[in-house]
Write a protein that holds these residues in place. Structure first.
Motif: not given
Length: 958
Positions: A132, A171, A520, A522, A524, A543-544, A546
């Motif tokens: 992360h 990433y 942040n 995420t 997964n 999905y992320e 930030r």
């Protein structure tokens, strides 16, 4: 200076944490050592390696991956993640010095493949913690756009993985040069403690570090608490021959505590009886000795003499400057895991880290005057209290001299009465994170999912002591009536020793702050889609979100306009000004990764595996971009792996690059016009520079005053990376890997170095000199502009090779590793505004710019022995030779160096207690001298000047 109370507070907090955990552990028995898998952990053999989001049972990857274990860390002789990572041959120029040359200010970075931004910032390397993102760094002069590794406490680290390959598709942005994934300690039962202390054989630069980890598992829950402490002492520049004196020759008397005075009216003065030229522009005068008390009336000039070498040589490098400054860090990390259900797990993490560091500089080198000097517009009337040639010193009014704002008087003086400048940083890092993970069935196969969210903040309170307030100095030197009518004004003596009250009145302390924040989140999922004859086809999707934010609050007084000087040209204080900055961006990303086994146990080969990845990123600042990566691993026979990858990269401009307000700074560099126009007849940009000119006589030891700023018109940069290699395991315990890499970055965001800017101006003149402003009378550079821009491209290629051999004999187990990197090319291609073409600069093998050493060869090797109750390690690190600038004192080469380290250790109580003694830099190898890096004389981001370092360490497990 650093607060000694930190150590006591840190020790008390660590002791309290340990006592609390001992109380929790005691009923279960303190002798349990073996850790079992955490509840809900992947089944045995399944791991997630850096470079992939897919859980695998086979950790042999198609990309070049370096794994650093807890045992490797313990035997490395390093006390911080930055110190360890920067020794890797694949690491380029990285921030690691806490001295007075450079811009680290106590921070630490990792810059793989030399692809980080200016000053080794590492902004093209993605640093992760347990997969992360980590919050960006802060600094003395504004926030940063890379991860400060000193914000990650050493005690929480269990291992590291370094992917030396582009991974933006997996990433996200910033992973152009590679990825560093720091793995934290896992749940365990017991207490683990370690301490290390050491000192150089010169008696300075001492270090002390300690970690204490405690863990307890009970039922469905587990808790881990970690405390870390680190403290280092200073090394002064005058403590090592290399750094005591600048390599740049002194050609004229420079600034000193005795002053350097140009005083119109003293030449051929009948009242004082002075000779022609006395105190003129070509024959400045100085006090006979620092602190000399001048006589009254006509004898005032007797306290002064025409300055000349060698008698008036003064070395500011030997005036208490830190080659490496002191630093203290303490950090606390905690993790709580709980199994909510058979297929549902919860975790919560918290971290606090604090760093205090400081850098001691020489006192301010004052340079003021009327129409001369660096800062102009001052005047000294004939009745000023400390004008030696004025009425206050018994000179008749008719003979008294005034030095007006419209005259070419100039005063240069090292302000020892005010004190050494001292920059102090207090950096605090907070982070909280929580996550859920579990498993489910899909298509009849096992899948795992996880959701994670974190918030982190990095903040700094910085102080710069013992600057000068020009406005107060103006009042103190000016009209006595105005000074008397101004509250607090104290007349100042620039021609002799100051009183404490005088020094206090003109002293200025800069106080500033800045911070960065990271939000942040995420989600997964990874699992098997279906089975092929060669194996499982695995998929990872996610999905992320930030959001990054940075805020910089410079000192309001330092940035306020001067009340008395021309504020279009000069500042209110000696503090370097900058514009307040704030900015943020957010992004949404989705990705997918597919692993396809094409062949297994086939007549044409043992196996063939294909990996594919794609990612789409949508930035609020620059819009959207998709990136892709593909990799292939082919085993023709057992023990041979042929591997290759192609990766697209993407990096959006950082908040710093976009929004950084214009800030003053001092650049390190060698002026190509030194000697004047006549001595540089082939350089049209040197026309008008006076004969005998030497930049070393101006500003601070010849440092170049300039301005850095952001650029809101920057475009994103993209990259294409290729790697191809082979991994061989011909014998049990023997592995050999060789990998070639080729990386091209388009629209690369970068700044030309100050040396490049000055050289282009000197050699080509015209538009290239628009960035270099010189004083018309002295030729000195008074301002150099440097800003981020999109260059055409950066291209680099090279080879990494590693040989590892582990074997067992009758006297114990041996492990040998040789790791080497060869830099084939590193070309920066920038636009040529004069011709419309391009300018190509290949840095491979060069070291002719400050803090920018690019040796073609770097390597490290180690030999470990583990016997019955004892162990030993021998390490070597090699840095190849590079070029240096052509200069009058040495050859234009920077020599290759090899550092040798050694350690022996002993185990007591079945390995529960270990202690060892060691020495880093066994043969006291000093950095190679570099003229380009004067006045410190070596590249502080590549070499270590402390010399032989002795240490002892102790660790215990209960």
């Amino acid at each position: 200076m650093i607060d000694r109370g930190i150590y006591r507070r840190a020790s008390a907090m660590m002791l309290g944490a340990s006592l609390l955990t001992i109380a929790l552990i005691a009923p279960a028995g303190a002798q349990e050592l073996a850790a079992t898998p955490a509840a809900g952990a992947p089944e045995a053999g399944e791991v997630v390696v850096t470079g992939s989001r897919i859980q695998r049972r086979d950790a042999a990857t198609v990309g070049p991956l370096l794994t650093i274990t807890a045992d490797d860390i313990a035997k490395s002789g390093s006390v911080s993640p930055g110190d360890l990572l920067q020794k890797l041959p694949s690491a380029g120029v990285s921030l690691n010095s806490n001295g007075t040359q450079g811009t680290s200010y106590g921070a630490s970075s990792i810059n793989l493949r030399y692809l980080g931004g200016s000053e080794g910032s590492g902004n093209r390397v993605l640093v992760l913690v347990d997969g992360h993102r980590w919050v960006d760094a802060v600094g003395q002069r504004g926030f940063r756009d890379f991860v400060d590794l000193n914000t990650i406490p050493m005690g929480m680290i269990e291992g590291m993985e370094v992917l030396k390959d582009g991974a933006s598709a997996i990433y996200g942005a910033d992973a152009i040069a590679g990825v560093v994934n720091i793995k934290t300690i896992r749940p365990f039962d017991g207490i683990r403690g370690s301490t290390r202390m050491g000192i150089t054989d010169k008696g300075d630069g001492s270090e002390y570090s300690a970690t204490l980890n405690v863990g307890k598992r009970f039922g469905r829950a587990s808790i881990v608490l970690s405390g870390s402490y680190y403290e280092s002492k200073a090394i002064r520049t005058d403590a090592r021959p290399l750094t005591t004196t600048s390599l740049v020759p002194v050609t004229a008397p420079g600034t000193s505590p005795s002053g350097l005075y140009i005083l119109p009216g003293l030449s051929s003065n009948g009242y004082f009886g002075t000779r022609p030229g006395f105190a003129g522009s070509s024959a400045p005068i100085a006090l006979n000795t620092p602190g000399t008390l001048y006589g009254s009336g006509a004898s005032a000039d007797n306290a002064f003499h025409t300055a000349a070498l060698p008698g008036d040589y003064y070395n500011t490098q030997a005036q208490g400057i830190y080659s490496a400054g002191p630093s203290q860090r303490y950090g606390f990390y905690g993790r709580f895991d709980y199994e909510l259900a058979d297929n549902l797990n919860f975790k919560f993490e918290g971290l606090y880290n604090e760093r205090k560091s400081d850098q001691l500089f020489s006192p301010v080198l004052l340079d003021i005057g009327g129409t001369a000097g660096t800062v102009r517009g001052f005047y000294i009337p004939n009745n000023q209290a400390f004008n030696p040639f004025g009425t206050a010193n018994g000179v008749p009014t008719a003979n008294a001299l005034a030095f007006g704002a419209n005259s070419a008087f100039r005063v240069r003086k090292v302000m020892t009465d005010v004190g050494n400048r001292d920059n102090i940083q207090d950096v605090q890092t907070w982070r909280i994170a929580a996550g859920l993970d579990g498993s489910f069935k899909l298509f009849g196969n096992n899948w795992r999912w996880d959701a994670f969210g974190s918030y982190a903040k990095n903040s700094i309170q910085s102080t710069a002591l013992n600057g000068i307030n020009y406005d107060n100095l103006y009042l103190a030197l000016g009209n006595p009536a105005t000074c008397a009518a101004t509250a607090g004004c104290v007349p100042v003596n620039l021609f002799g020793p100051m009183t404490p009250a005088q020094a206090d009145y003109i002293r200025f302390t800069t106080r500033e702050s800045n911070y960065t924040e990271l939000w942040n989140g995420t989600i997964n999922a990874t699992g098997t889609l279906f089975n092929l004859p060669a194996g499982e086809v695995a998929l990872a999707v996610g999905y992320e979100y930030r959001r990054n934010r940075g805020v910089d609050n410079p000192d309001a007084i330092a940035n306020a306009p001067s009340l008395y000087l021309n504020n279009a040209l000069y500042t209110k204080t000696t503090a370097q000004t900058r514009t307040a900055t704030r900015g943020s961006y957010d992004l949404h990303e989705v990705y997918g990764e597919l692993s396809v086994p094409v062949l297994k146990d086939s007549p044409v080969g043992k196996s063939l595996d294909l990996s594919l990845a794609g990612r789409y990123s949508r930035y609020s600042t620059v819009g959207g971009k998709a990136t892709f990566k593909g990799g292939l691993g082919y085993r023709p026979v057992e023990g041979v792996l042929l591997r290759g990858t192609y990766a697209q990269g993407f990096r959006a401009p950082s908040i710093l690059e976009l929004y950084q307000g214009a800030r003053q700074t001092s650049f390190q560099g060698s002026d190509p016009c030194n000697g004047g126009a006549a001595a540089n007849a082939g350089k049209p940009g040197c026309v008008g520079v006076p004969a005998g000119y030497n930049q070393a006589n101006y500003n601070l030891n010849g440092l170049i005053p300039g301005v850095i700023s952001g650029n809101r018109n920057l475009r994103p940069e993209t990259s294409d990376s290729i790697s191809a290699g082979v991994a061989l395991t011909p014998l049990h315990g023997l592995s050999i890997t060789v990998d070639y890499y080729n990386i091209k970055i388009k629209n690369a965001i970068a700044s030309q170095s100050p040396t490049q800017i000055m050289q282009l101006c000197a050699q080509r003149a015209g538009v290239f000199c628009e960035l270099v402003q010189r004083d018309a009378s002295t030729g000195a550079i008074i301002n150099l502009l440097q800003g981020a821009q999109n260059l055409n491209s950066i291209k680099t290629d090279g080879v990494d090779a590693t040989v590892r051999y582990d074997f067992t004999t009758g006297v114990g187990r041996f492990g040998a590793v040789v790791d080497a990197s060869w830099l084939g090319s590193f070309r920066t291609v920038s636009p040529d505004p004069a011709t419309g073409g391009t300018i190509v600069d290949d840095r491979a093998g060069k070291g002719d710019q400050p803090r920018a050493t690019y040796p073609r060869w770097k390597g490290q090797a180690s030999l470990n022995w583990d016997g019955e109750g004892a162990n030993a390690t021998l390490r070597a690190r090699y840095i190849g030779s590079t070029t240096d600038v052509v200069n009058p004192v040495k050859d234009a080469r920077t020599k290759a160096v090899t550092y040798i380290d050694a350690e022996v250790g002993f185990d007591v109580g079945e390995g529960r207690t270990r202690f060892g003694i060691g020495v880093n830099n066994l043969f006291d190898t000093q950095p190679p001298a570099s003229y380009a890096n004067a006045p410190i004389n070596y590249d502080i981001y590549t070499y270590d000047a402390r010399g032989r370092f002795l240490y002892a360490r102790f660790s215990v497990k209960l």
